[in-house]
Write a protein that holds these residues in place. Structure first.
Motif, PDB file in Angstrom:
ATOM      1  N   TYR A   1       4.469 -66.585  93.052  1.00  0.00           N
ATOM      2  CA  TYR A   1       4.940 -67.219  91.813  1.00  0.00           C
ATOM      3  C   TYR A   1       3.847 -67.823  90.935  1.00  0.00           C
ATOM      4  CZ  TYR A   1       9.685 -66.733  93.552  1.00  0.00           C
ATOM      5  OH  TYR A   1      10.874 -66.222  93.988  1.00  0.00           O
ATOM      6  N   CYS A   2       2.655 -68.050  91.460  1.00  0.00           N
ATOM      7  CA  CYS A   2       1.675 -68.787  90.670  1.00  0.00           C
ATOM      8  C   CYS A   2       0.407 -67.995  90.363  1.00  0.00           C
ATOM      9  CB  CYS A   2       1.260 -70.070  91.388  1.00  0.00           C
ATOM     10  SG  CYS A   2       2.622 -70.955  92.154  1.00  0.00           S
TER      11      CYS A   2
ATOM     12  N   CYS B   1      -0.962 -66.291  87.147  1.00  0.00           N
ATOM     13  CA  CYS B   1      -1.569 -67.038  86.045  1.00  0.00           C
ATOM     14  C   CYS B   1      -2.693 -67.978  86.480  1.00  0.00           C
ATOM     15  CB  CYS B   1      -0.513 -67.868  85.323  1.00  0.00           C
ATOM     16  SG  CYS B   1       0.683 -66.904  84.394  1.00  0.00           S
ATOM     17  N   HIS B   2      -2.568 -68.546  87.674  1.00  0.00           N
ATOM     18  CA  HIS B   2      -3.544 -69.567  88.101  1.00  0.00           C
ATOM     19  C   HIS B   2      -4.430 -69.070  89.237  1.00  0.00           C
ATOM     20  CE1 HIS B   2      -1.610 -72.947  85.982  1.00  0.00           C
ATOM     21  NE2 HIS B   2      -0.447 -72.506  86.401  1.00  0.00           N
TER      22      HIS B   2
ATOM     23  N   PHE C   1       0.068 -68.128  75.920  1.00  0.00           N
ATOM     24  CA  PHE C   1       0.655 -69.461  76.137  1.00  0.00           C
ATOM     25  C   PHE C   1       0.078 -70.527  75.214  1.00  0.00           C
ATOM     26  CE2 PHE C   1       0.482 -67.200  80.247  1.00  0.00           C
ATOM     27  CZ  PHE C   1       1.840 -66.988  80.418  1.00  0.00           C
TER      28      PHE C   1
ATOM     29  N   VAL D   1      -2.655 -71.864  75.616  1.00  0.00           N
ATOM     30  CA  VAL D   1      -3.674 -72.517  76.424  1.00  0.00           C
ATOM     31  C   VAL D   1      -3.806 -71.725  77.721  1.00  0.00           C
ATOM     32  CG1 VAL D   1      -1.833 -74.169  76.987  1.00  0.00           C
ATOM     33  CG2 VAL D   1      -4.092 -74.595  77.846  1.00  0.00           C
TER      34      VAL D   1
ATOM     35  N   LEU E   1      -6.185 -74.114  89.770  1.00  0.00           N
ATOM     36  CA  LEU E   1      -5.467 -75.222  90.418  1.00  0.00           C
ATOM     37  C   LEU E   1      -6.160 -75.751  91.678  1.00  0.00           C
ATOM     38  CD1 LEU E   1      -1.698 -74.140  90.128  1.00  0.00           C
ATOM     39  CD2 LEU E   1      -3.005 -75.594  88.597  1.00  0.00           C
TER      40      LEU E   1
ATOM     41  N   ARG F   1      -4.536 -84.976  89.891  1.00  0.00           N
ATOM     42  CA  ARG F   1      -3.226 -85.493  89.480  1.00  0.00           C
ATOM     43  C   ARG F   1      -2.493 -86.233  90.586  1.00  0.00           C
ATOM     44  NH1 ARG F   1      -1.722 -84.817  84.041  1.00  0.00           N
ATOM     45  NH2 ARG F   1      -2.012 -82.683  83.321  1.00  0.00           N
TER      46      ARG F   1
ATOM     47  N   TYR G   1       6.381 -82.657  89.100  1.00  0.00           N
ATOM     48  CA  TYR G   1       6.229 -81.764  87.933  1.00  0.00           C
ATOM     49  C   TYR G   1       6.966 -80.437  88.139  1.00  0.00           C
ATOM     50  CZ  TYR G   1       3.670 -78.209  85.189  1.00  0.00           C
ATOM     51  OH  TYR G   1       3.325 -77.142  84.394  1.00  0.00           O
ATOM     52  N   LEU G   2       6.762 -79.827  89.303  1.00  0.00           N
ATOM     53  CA  LEU G   2       7.344 -78.501  89.541  1.00  0.00           C
ATOM     54  C   LEU G   2       8.869 -78.540  89.617  1.00  0.00           C
ATOM     55  CD1 LEU G   2       4.778 -77.117  92.142  1.00  0.00           C
ATOM     56  CD2 LEU G   2       5.067 -76.370  89.776  1.00  0.00           C
TER      57      LEU G   2
ATOM     58  N   PHE H   1       5.580 -83.577  81.945  1.00  0.00           N
ATOM     59  CA  PHE H   1       4.512 -83.006  81.140  1.00  0.00           C
ATOM     60  C   PHE H   1       5.167 -82.519  79.851  1.00  0.00           C
ATOM     61  CE2 PHE H   1       0.393 -80.348  81.747  1.00  0.00           C
ATOM     62  CZ  PHE H   1       0.170 -80.301  80.373  1.00  0.00           C
TER      63      PHE H   1
ATOM     64  N   VAL I   1       5.031 -78.876  77.695  1.00  0.00           N
ATOM     65  CA  VAL I   1       4.153 -78.054  78.529  1.00  0.00           C
ATOM     66  C   VAL I   1       4.231 -76.579  78.107  1.00  0.00           C
ATOM     67  CG1 VAL I   1       5.872 -77.544  80.335  1.00  0.00           C
ATOM     68  CG2 VAL I   1       3.461 -77.695  80.947  1.00  0.00           C
ATOM     69  N   ALA I   2       3.103 -75.880  78.212  1.00  0.00           N
ATOM     70  CA  ALA I   2       3.075 -74.472  77.802  1.00  0.00           C
ATOM     71  C   ALA I   2       3.491 -73.539  78.941  1.00  0.00           C
ATOM     72  CB  ALA I   2       1.668 -74.111  77.327  1.00  0.00           C
ATOM     73  N   MET I   3       3.656 -74.090  80.134  1.00  0.00           N
ATOM     74  CA  MET I   3       3.979 -73.229  81.284  1.00  0.00           C
ATOM     75  C   MET I   3       5.483 -72.907  81.312  1.00  0.00           C
ATOM     76  SD  MET I   3       3.250 -74.011  85.308  1.00  0.00           S
ATOM     77  CE  MET I   3       4.552 -73.773  86.503  1.00  0.00           C
TER      78      MET I   3
ATOM     79  N   VAL J   1       8.626 -70.981  86.032  1.00  0.00           N
ATOM     80  CA  VAL J   1       8.548 -69.792  86.886  1.00  0.00           C
ATOM     81  C   VAL J   1       9.395 -69.900  88.154  1.00  0.00           C
ATOM     82  CG1 VAL J   1       6.302 -69.056  86.038  1.00  0.00           C
ATOM     83  CG2 VAL J   1       6.418 -70.640  87.952  1.00  0.00           C
TER      84      VAL J   1
ATOM     85  N   LEU K   1       4.680 -75.700  98.807  1.00  0.00           N
ATOM     86  CA  LEU K   1       3.725 -75.293  97.769  1.00  0.00           C
ATOM     87  C   LEU K   1       2.739 -76.431  97.473  1.00  0.00           C
ATOM     88  CD1 LEU K   1       3.276 -72.873  95.974  1.00  0.00           C
ATOM     89  CD2 LEU K   1       5.132 -73.649  94.502  1.00  0.00           C
TER      90      LEU K   1
HETATM   91  C1  HEC Z   1       3.241 -67.322  83.371  1.00  0.00           C
HETATM   92  C2  HEC Z   1       2.039 -68.090  83.658  1.00  0.00           C
HETATM   93  C3  HEC Z   1       2.148 -69.210  84.656  1.00  0.00           C
HETATM   94  C4  HEC Z   1       2.627 -69.147  85.940  1.00  0.00           C
HETATM   95  C5  HEC Z   1       3.171 -67.930  86.680  1.00  0.00           C
HETATM   96  C6  HEC Z   1       2.455 -70.465  86.509  1.00  0.00           C
HETATM   97  N1  HEC Z   1       1.896 -71.307  85.595  1.00  0.00           N
HETATM   98 FE1  HEC Z   1       1.335 -73.231  85.897  1.00  0.00          FE
HETATM   99  N2  HEC Z   1       0.664 -73.358  84.001  1.00  0.00           N
HETATM  100  C7  HEC Z   1       0.670 -72.339  83.072  1.00  0.00           C
HETATM  101  C8  HEC Z   1       0.125 -72.824  81.830  1.00  0.00           C
HETATM  102  C9  HEC Z   1      -0.049 -72.011  80.541  1.00  0.00           C
HETATM  103  C10 HEC Z   1      -0.237 -74.172  82.036  1.00  0.00           C
HETATM  104  C11 HEC Z   1      -0.894 -75.139  81.063  1.00  0.00           C
HETATM  105  C12 HEC Z   1       0.181 -76.016  80.498  1.00  0.00           C
HETATM  106  C13 HEC Z   1      -0.281 -76.893  79.369  1.00  0.00           C
HETATM  107  O1  HEC Z   1      -1.447 -77.339  79.371  1.00  0.00           O
HETATM  108  O2  HEC Z   1       0.551 -77.146  78.476  1.00  0.00           O
HETATM  109  C14 HEC Z   1       0.123 -74.484  83.425  1.00  0.00           C
HETATM  110  C15 HEC Z   1      -0.045 -75.721  84.013  1.00  0.00           C
HETATM  111  C16 HEC Z   1       0.196 -76.001  85.347  1.00  0.00           C
HETATM  112  C17 HEC Z   1      -0.060 -77.283  85.983  1.00  0.00           C
HETATM  113  C18 HEC Z   1      -0.622 -78.524  85.317  1.00  0.00           C
HETATM  114  C19 HEC Z   1      -2.096 -78.514  85.481  1.00  0.00           C
HETATM  115  C20 HEC Z   1      -2.715 -79.738  84.887  1.00  0.00           C
HETATM  116  O3  HEC Z   1      -3.325 -80.505  85.640  1.00  0.00           O
HETATM  117  O4  HEC Z   1      -2.583 -79.925  83.662  1.00  0.00           O
HETATM  118  C21 HEC Z   1       0.299 -77.149  87.292  1.00  0.00           C
HETATM  119  C22 HEC Z   1       0.213 -78.205  88.381  1.00  0.00           C
HETATM  120  C23 HEC Z   1       0.803 -75.808  87.451  1.00  0.00           C
HETATM  121  N3  HEC Z   1       0.713 -75.152  86.262  1.00  0.00           N
HETATM  122  C24 HEC Z   1       1.268 -75.321  88.655  1.00  0.00           C
HETATM  123  C25 HEC Z   1       1.812 -74.061  88.804  1.00  0.00           C
HETATM  124  C26 HEC Z   1       2.379 -73.574  90.042  1.00  0.00           C
HETATM  125  C27 HEC Z   1       2.389 -74.346  91.358  1.00  0.00           C
HETATM  126  C28 HEC Z   1       2.838 -72.335  89.800  1.00  0.00           C
HETATM  127  C29 HEC Z   1       3.588 -71.455  90.750  1.00  0.00           C
HETATM  128  C30 HEC Z   1       4.855 -71.950  91.199  1.00  0.00           C
HETATM  129  C31 HEC Z   1       2.539 -72.015  88.403  1.00  0.00           C
HETATM  130  N4  HEC Z   1       1.920 -73.090  87.842  1.00  0.00           N
HETATM  131  C32 HEC Z   1       2.818 -70.800  87.800  1.00  0.00           C
HETATM  132  C33 HEC Z   1       1.129 -71.048  83.274  1.00  0.00           C
HETATM  133  C34 HEC Z   1       1.679 -70.578  84.445  1.00  0.00           C
END
Ligand code: HEC
Length: 243
Positions: free
Chosen positions: A47-48, A51-52, A101, A103, A108, A115, A123-124, A142, A145-147, A150, A194
């Motif tokens: 799931y993550c 992107c990360h 997105f 950004v 991670l 954090r 957050y999740l 948050f 948020v742009a995320m 998921v 997670l």
């Molecule tokens: C489709 C792309 C995408 C996926 C898949 C995704 N993320 Fe993200 N995530 C982002 C984006 C874009 C940001 C930045 C958000 C912002 O700054 O507004 C982000 C930000 C975050 C942050 C905050 C980081 C910070 O310190 O600012 C965390 C924690 C995070 N994601 C965890 C996860 C986890 C855990 C998963 C899997 C379950 C996940 N993400 C899956 C796109 C994604």
């Protein structure tokens, strides 16, 4: 005097800020729980990782620290490509991240250190529907948020409910409006795994450090015994009357 202080505290602006901030739920972190690390790593890959990245985490660590089978890691995580010593990169480039997105999704590796585990865990679980956003969701913790959400297919979709308190302060709650594949308890456990995995990744050395700690304590106990015997030896010939 104390009463005055209490009175001032109650009506100070600080109080207003505190009552609007969201409290964090405590994350069930236990980096020695290998099955939890394994579940967390699998969820992460599914799931993550699209992107990360986790640029300091090598796949081989899943074998060493999470107790996974090397063949399973090669098959399930690397899909037969790449080497066990590779770090966990993402297929998403910075440019695409920015253009999709706004950004680039951050690496991670150190997020839990920056954090806190409770923040990540909360957050999740705090995404809610917000049609005004390009992703269709927002996040209580948050804002804007742009995320995308998921984990929505697992958790379901939540809506934000506004509650007005006795002092006029608003507080927000989330309520499930569309169920997902998991119930609340299963979802909390999945996000807990997670977060636990990310807590481990943020500081893999903590496993070694605390096992080293046991040896240090053991050494100190032995040292104490030796020093005690030495002390007895030194004082053996001293006449008890002098003491
Ligand atoms: C489709 C792309 C995408 C996926 C898949 C995704 N993320 Fe993200 N995530 C982002 C984006 C874009 C940001 C930045 C958000 C912002 O700054 O507004 C982000 C930000 C975050 C942050 C905050 C980081 C910070 O310190 O600012 C965390 C924690 C995070 N994601 C965890 C996860 C986890 C855990 C998963 C899997 C379950 C996940 N993400 C899956 C796109 C994604």
């Amino acid at each position: 005097m104390n009463k005055l202080f209490f009175f001032l505290l109650c009506f100070s602006p600080l109080w207003a800020v505190a009552s609007e901030s969201l409290s964090l739920d405590s994350a069930p972190v236990d980096v020695y729980d290998q099955p939890s690390l394994q579940r967390g790593a699998r969820l992460y890959a599914e799931y993550c990782q699209g992107c990360h990245s986790l640029k300091y985490m090598r796949y081989s660590r899943l074998v060493r620290d999470a107790g996974m089978d090397e063949a399973a890691v090669l098959k399930d995580f690397l899909h037969g490509e790449g080497a066990i010593g590779d770090v966990m990169t993402t297929g998403l480039t910075k440019e695409n991240g920015v253009s999709w997105f706004g950004v680039a999704p951050p690496d991670l590796s150190l997020t839990v250190r920056a954090r806190g585990a409770d923040w990540v865990y909360t957050y999740l679980r705090s995404f809610y529907l917000d049609p005004s956003k390009p992703t269709g969701v927002n996040n209580l913790l948050f804002k804007d948020v742009a995320m995308p959400n998921v984990l929505g297919e697992l958790q379901g979709q939540q809506e934000r409910v506004v509650e007005e308190g006795w002092n006029g302060h608003k507080s927000y709650k989330l309520s499930l409006v569309q169920p997902g594949r998991m119930d609340a308890e299963q979802f909390d456990q999945a996000v807990g795994d997670l977060t636990n995995y990310l807590a481990y990744v943020a500081e893999p050395a903590q496993l070694e450090r605390s096992s080293l700690g046991k040896w240090v304590l053991f050494y100190l106990v032995i040292l104490m015994v030796v020093l005690y015997k030495l002390k007895k030896e030194y004082w053996r010939d001293v006449d008890a009357d002098i003491l």
